[in-house]
Design an enzyme around this catalytic site. Structure first.
Site, mmCIF file in Angstrom:
data_model
loop_
_atom_site.group_PDB
_atom_site.id
_atom_site.type_symbol
_atom_site.label_atom_id
_atom_site.label_comp_id
_atom_site.label_asym_id
_atom_site.label_seq_id
_atom_site.Cartn_x
_atom_site.Cartn_y
_atom_site.Cartn_z
ATOM 1 C CG HIS A 92 -1.549 1.314 1.502
ATOM 2 N ND1 HIS A 92 -2.353 1.940 0.578
ATOM 3 C CD2 HIS A 92 -1.517 2.145 2.582
ATOM 4 C CE1 HIS A 92 -2.789 3.085 1.066
ATOM 5 N NE2 HIS A 92 -2.284 3.241 2.284
ATOM 6 C CG HIS A 94 -0.157 7.354 1.262
ATOM 7 N ND1 HIS A 94 -0.089 7.964 2.492
ATOM 8 C CD2 HIS A 94 -0.907 6.238 1.439
ATOM 9 C CE1 HIS A 94 -0.761 7.244 3.381
ATOM 10 N NE2 HIS A 94 -1.257 6.181 2.771
ATOM 11 C CE1 TYR A 120 7.154 -5.216 -20.259
ATOM 12 C CE2 TYR A 120 7.396 -5.839 -17.962
ATOM 13 C CZ TYR A 120 7.717 -6.027 -19.289
ATOM 14 O OH TYR A 120 8.579 -7.017 -19.654
HETATM 15 P P1 13P Z 1 1.019 2.785 9.189
HETATM 16 O O1 13P Z 1 2.176 3.676 9.598
HETATM 17 O O2 13P Z 1 0.184 2.377 10.362
HETATM 18 O O3 13P Z 1 1.509 1.624 8.354
HETATM 19 O O4 13P Z 1 0.074 3.662 8.264
HETATM 20 C C1 13P Z 1 0.619 4.332 7.166
HETATM 21 C C2 13P Z 1 -0.351 4.447 6.059
HETATM 22 O O5 13P Z 1 0.053 4.406 4.917
HETATM 23 C C3 13P Z 1 -1.781 4.626 6.361
HETATM 24 O O6 13P Z 1 -2.551 4.443 5.215
#
Ligand code: 13P
Length: 213
Positions: A92, A94, A120
């Site tokens: 995950h 950002h 790709y």
């Molecule tokens: P954590 O530090 O708890 O992994 O959270 C970071 C994050 O990306 C929340 O979406």
């Protein structure tokens, strides 16, 4: 790979992802399935400075058994790994462009949020990229919707938050997350430009037939 190799691989990938600006500060988390449970990056850790010995270990019931306390996004990772038994890892991020798309495209929109511009992206992410609603980071309420979406998609975008990407292995998941970010960047660069050409359905089918595991 041994658990020790996987711990080192999580740290190495974290450093690379952070170094490329795909996560900043303490954002982002990684989980990997191991024989007796799961490894997960600790909450509030910087992916660029992970320490192998401090990575969280969870048992098969997702109970924290050792290392630092796990990411608050444990529900997100659990949802994907439960729905995709073939997946060995979840990333995950950002990352900026994928997150930008998650702020633009309405959740549930049936149109693909990112056009199939390059091979790709198709090969690593696949045809399906659902956009889900927004939940507060760490909110357990996200788990059912993510679990449902993950049944038919390797990756998804959480509204106003960012991408969640799975893969058979940690390498696969990271590579797919990188392709997703680059595809999102291209999509935003080229958005609305005359003459923009996406791959056609036959080209997409050919890629999926030839390269999908
Ligand atoms: P954590 O530090 O708890 O992994 O959270 C970071 C994050 O990306 C929340 O979406």
């Amino acid at each position: 790979m041994t658990e020790s190799d996987l711990r080192d691989a999580i740290c190495a990938h974290g450093r690379l992802l952070y170094g490329r600006g795909y996560c900043v500060g303490s954002a982002g988390n990684i989980s990997v399935r191991v024989a007796d449970g799961y490894l997960m990056t600790p909450t509030n850790s910087c992916l660029g400075r992970l320490e192998a010995g401090r990575i969280s270990k969870l048992d098969p019931s997702w109970r924290h058994v050792s290392g630092d306390p796990p990411s608050k996004e444990v529900f997100m990772h659990r949802a994907v790994l439960r729905s995709r038994p073939e997946a060995g890892a979840v990333v995950h991020l950002h990352s900026t462009h994928a997150t930008a798309i998650s702020c633009l495209v309405p959740p549930g929109d049936p149109a693909p949020p990112i056009p199939m511009l390059t091979p790709y992206f198709v090969m690593r992410v696949g045809r399906s990229l659902p956009v889900l609603p927004y939940w507060r980071p760490g909110d357990a309420a996200m788990e059912p919707a993510i679990a449902e979406a993950a049944k038919g998609a390797r990756a998804m975008l959480l509204g106003n938050h960012g991408p969640v990407v799975s893969g058979r292995t940690l390498d696969d998941a990271v590579w797919a997350a990188e392709e997703l970010e680059e595809a999102a960047k291209l999509a935003l660069m080229l958005r609305g430009l005359p003459g923009l050409r996406a791959l056609d359905a036959a080209q997409v089918d050919d890629l999926l037939r030839t390269f999908s595991a």
